[in-house]
Design a protein around this motif. Structure first.
Motif, PDB file in Angstrom:
ATOM      1  N   VAL A  17      65.526  29.074  11.005  1.00  0.00           N
ATOM      2  CA  VAL A  17      65.203  30.162  11.928  1.00  0.00           C
ATOM      3  C   VAL A  17      66.353  30.513  12.869  1.00  0.00           C
ATOM      4  O   VAL A  17      66.312  31.517  13.559  1.00  0.00           O
ATOM      5  CB  VAL A  17      63.919  29.866  12.742  1.00  0.00           C
ATOM      6  CG1 VAL A  17      62.706  29.770  11.816  1.00  0.00           C
ATOM      7  CG2 VAL A  17      64.060  28.589  13.558  1.00  0.00           C
ATOM      8  N   GLU A  18      67.414  29.705  12.897  1.00  0.00           N
ATOM      9  CA  GLU A  18      68.537  29.946  13.802  1.00  0.00           C
ATOM     10  C   GLU A  18      69.756  30.553  13.108  1.00  0.00           C
ATOM     11  O   GLU A  18      70.692  30.975  13.781  1.00  0.00           O
ATOM     12  CB  GLU A  18      68.954  28.629  14.469  1.00  0.00           C
ATOM     13  CG  GLU A  18      67.892  28.049  15.365  1.00  0.00           C
ATOM     14  CD  GLU A  18      68.278  26.695  15.928  1.00  0.00           C
ATOM     15  OE1 GLU A  18      69.478  26.376  15.991  1.00  0.00           O
ATOM     16  OE2 GLU A  18      67.357  25.938  16.298  1.00  0.00           O
ATOM     17  N   GLY A  19      69.770  30.575  11.795  1.00  0.00           N
ATOM     18  CA  GLY A  19      70.951  31.050  11.075  1.00  0.00           C
ATOM     19  C   GLY A  19      70.840  32.492  10.618  1.00  0.00           C
ATOM     20  O   GLY A  19      69.851  32.877  10.015  1.00  0.00           O
ATOM     21  N   GLU A  20      71.861  33.292  10.907  1.00  0.00           N
ATOM     22  CA  GLU A  20      71.882  34.697  10.487  1.00  0.00           C
ATOM     23  C   GLU A  20      72.174  34.831   8.997  1.00  0.00           C
ATOM     24  O   GLU A  20      71.826  35.808   8.364  1.00  0.00           O
ATOM     25  CB  GLU A  20      72.958  35.486  11.253  1.00  0.00           C
ATOM     26  CG  GLU A  20      72.762  35.545  12.750  1.00  0.00           C
ATOM     27  CD  GLU A  20      73.352  34.337  13.478  1.00  0.00           C
ATOM     28  OE1 GLU A  20      74.043  33.512  12.855  1.00  0.00           O
ATOM     29  OE2 GLU A  20      73.097  34.223  14.688  1.00  0.00           O
ATOM     30  N   LEU A  42      61.792  38.114  10.985  1.00  0.00           N
ATOM     31  CA  LEU A  42      60.345  37.985  10.781  1.00  0.00           C
ATOM     32  C   LEU A  42      59.684  37.308  11.971  1.00  0.00           C
ATOM     33  O   LEU A  42      60.334  36.595  12.736  1.00  0.00           O
ATOM     34  CB  LEU A  42      60.077  37.163   9.514  1.00  0.00           C
ATOM     35  CG  LEU A  42      60.622  37.740   8.210  1.00  0.00           C
ATOM     36  CD1 LEU A  42      60.443  36.748   7.072  1.00  0.00           C
ATOM     37  CD2 LEU A  42      59.945  39.057   7.878  1.00  0.00           C
ATOM     38  N   THR A  43      58.368  37.529  12.113  1.00  0.00           N
ATOM     39  CA  THR A  43      57.620  36.870  13.185  1.00  0.00           C
ATOM     40  C   THR A  43      56.812  35.690  12.657  1.00  0.00           C
ATOM     41  O   THR A  43      56.440  34.804  13.415  1.00  0.00           O
ATOM     42  CB  THR A  43      56.670  37.851  13.898  1.00  0.00           C
ATOM     43  OG1 THR A  43      55.819  38.452  12.924  1.00  0.00           O
ATOM     44  CG2 THR A  43      57.469  38.912  14.635  1.00  0.00           C
ATOM     45  N   GLY A  45      56.123  33.212   8.765  1.00  0.00           N
ATOM     46  CA  GLY A  45      56.569  32.944   7.407  1.00  0.00           C
ATOM     47  C   GLY A  45      58.086  32.958   7.272  1.00  0.00           C
ATOM     48  O   GLY A  45      58.634  33.190   6.197  1.00  0.00           O
ATOM     49  N   ARG A  46      58.761  32.686   8.385  1.00  0.00           N
ATOM     50  CA  ARG A  46      60.223  32.809   8.424  1.00  0.00           C
ATOM     51  C   ARG A  46      60.916  31.789   7.516  1.00  0.00           C
ATOM     52  O   ARG A  46      61.790  32.138   6.729  1.00  0.00           O
ATOM     53  CB  ARG A  46      60.703  32.650   9.866  1.00  0.00           C
ATOM     54  CG  ARG A  46      60.162  33.736  10.754  1.00  0.00           C
ATOM     55  CD  ARG A  46      60.187  33.497  12.243  1.00  0.00           C
ATOM     56  NE  ARG A  46      61.115  32.517  12.732  1.00  0.00           N
ATOM     57  CZ  ARG A  46      61.711  32.585  13.902  1.00  0.00           C
ATOM     58  NH1 ARG A  46      61.488  33.597  14.702  1.00  0.00           N
ATOM     59  NH2 ARG A  46      62.520  31.646  14.309  1.00  0.00           N
ATOM     60  N   ARG A  47      60.536  30.537   7.645  1.00  0.00           N
ATOM     61  CA  ARG A  47      61.175  29.503   6.829  1.00  0.00           C
ATOM     62  C   ARG A  47      60.835  29.688   5.355  1.00  0.00           C
ATOM     63  O   ARG A  47      61.693  29.517   4.489  1.00  0.00           O
ATOM     64  CB  ARG A  47      60.747  28.120   7.316  1.00  0.00           C
ATOM     65  CG  ARG A  47      61.296  27.770   8.688  1.00  0.00           C
ATOM     66  CD  ARG A  47      60.727  26.436   9.176  1.00  0.00           C
ATOM     67  NE  ARG A  47      61.302  25.992  10.419  1.00  0.00           N
ATOM     68  CZ  ARG A  47      60.783  26.251  11.628  1.00  0.00           C
ATOM     69  NH1 ARG A  47      59.674  26.966  11.740  1.00  0.00           N
ATOM     70  NH2 ARG A  47      61.374  25.797  12.707  1.00  0.00           N
ATOM     71  N   GLY A  48      59.597  30.055   5.084  1.00  0.00           N
ATOM     72  CA  GLY A  48      59.170  30.276   3.701  1.00  0.00           C
ATOM     73  C   GLY A  48      59.922  31.428   3.045  1.00  0.00           C
ATOM     74  O   GLY A  48      60.273  31.357   1.867  1.00  0.00           O
ATOM     75  N   ALA A  49      60.195  32.486   3.799  1.00  0.00           N
ATOM     76  CA  ALA A  49      60.936  33.631   3.260  1.00  0.00           C
ATOM     77  C   ALA A  49      62.369  33.236   2.911  1.00  0.00           C
ATOM     78  O   ALA A  49      62.905  33.620   1.861  1.00  0.00           O
ATOM     79  CB  ALA A  49      60.936  34.783   4.260  1.00  0.00           C
ATOM     80  N   ALA A  50      62.995  32.449   3.768  1.00  0.00           N
ATOM     81  CA  ALA A  50      64.364  31.992   3.505  1.00  0.00           C
ATOM     82  C   ALA A  50      64.381  31.043   2.302  1.00  0.00           C
ATOM     83  O   ALA A  50      65.272  31.131   1.450  1.00  0.00           O
ATOM     84  CB  ALA A  50      64.949  31.322   4.736  1.00  0.00           C
ATOM     85  N   LEU A  51      63.392  30.166   2.235  1.00  0.00           N
ATOM     86  CA  LEU A  51      63.293  29.247   1.104  1.00  0.00           C
ATOM     87  C   LEU A  51      63.122  30.025  -0.202  1.00  0.00           C
ATOM     88  O   LEU A  51      63.792  29.743  -1.198  1.00  0.00           O
ATOM     89  CB  LEU A  51      62.123  28.285   1.312  1.00  0.00           C
ATOM     90  CG  LEU A  51      61.794  27.345   0.155  1.00  0.00           C
ATOM     91  CD1 LEU A  51      62.958  26.421  -0.156  1.00  0.00           C
ATOM     92  CD2 LEU A  51      60.546  26.529   0.482  1.00  0.00           C
TER      93      LEU A  51
END
Length: 127
Positions: A17-20, A42-43, A45-51
């Motif tokens: 959540v901290e990395g651009e 995102l507000t 599901g942020r980690r899931g979207a990156a994964l």
């Protein structure tokens, strides 16, 4: 093997959540690809979207300082048999590559529970 990592503007590996930037490093070719990390926009599901983005691009492992994954994204990563390169804290990407090359960081199947973030901010406030 392709290793994913969330990267900030100072080129440090940080929690998702901290990395651009979402960076994929190929251990065979020694090349990396940078993509925009969807998490900061995102507000939920942020980690899931990156994964999911990392997996779509062939990631088999994730460089993971504490709080990289929440309970839900960690469970999903385990279901997909990802390896985790557990880092004690954010780390410069170049330092990670040196440690990897020297065999000082190894892929593991688990992350210590204390390093996994709660899935919902509300659940951590109610404790």
């Amino acid at each position: 093997m392709k290793i994913a990592a969330a990267i900030n503007q100072k080129d440090y590996i940080v929690p998702i959540v901290e990395g651009e930037t979402l960076r994929l490093f190929d251990t065979q070719t020694k090349e990396f690809t940078n993509m925009e990390n969807p998490a900061p926009k995102l507000t939920e599901g942020r980690r899931g979207a990156a994964l999911a983005l990392a997996r779509q691009h062939g990631a088999e492992a994730f460089a993971a300082p504490p709080q990289t994954f929440c309970e839900l994204s960690y469970e999903k990563a385990q279901q997909e048999h990802l390896l985790f390169f557990n880092l004690e804290s954010p780390l410069p990407f170049d330092t990670f590559l040196e440690l990897l090359e020297q065999g000082f960081v190894m892929g593991e199947r688990e992350i210590a529970s204390k390093n996994v973030a709660p899935s919902s901010p509300a659940s951590s406030q109610s404790k």
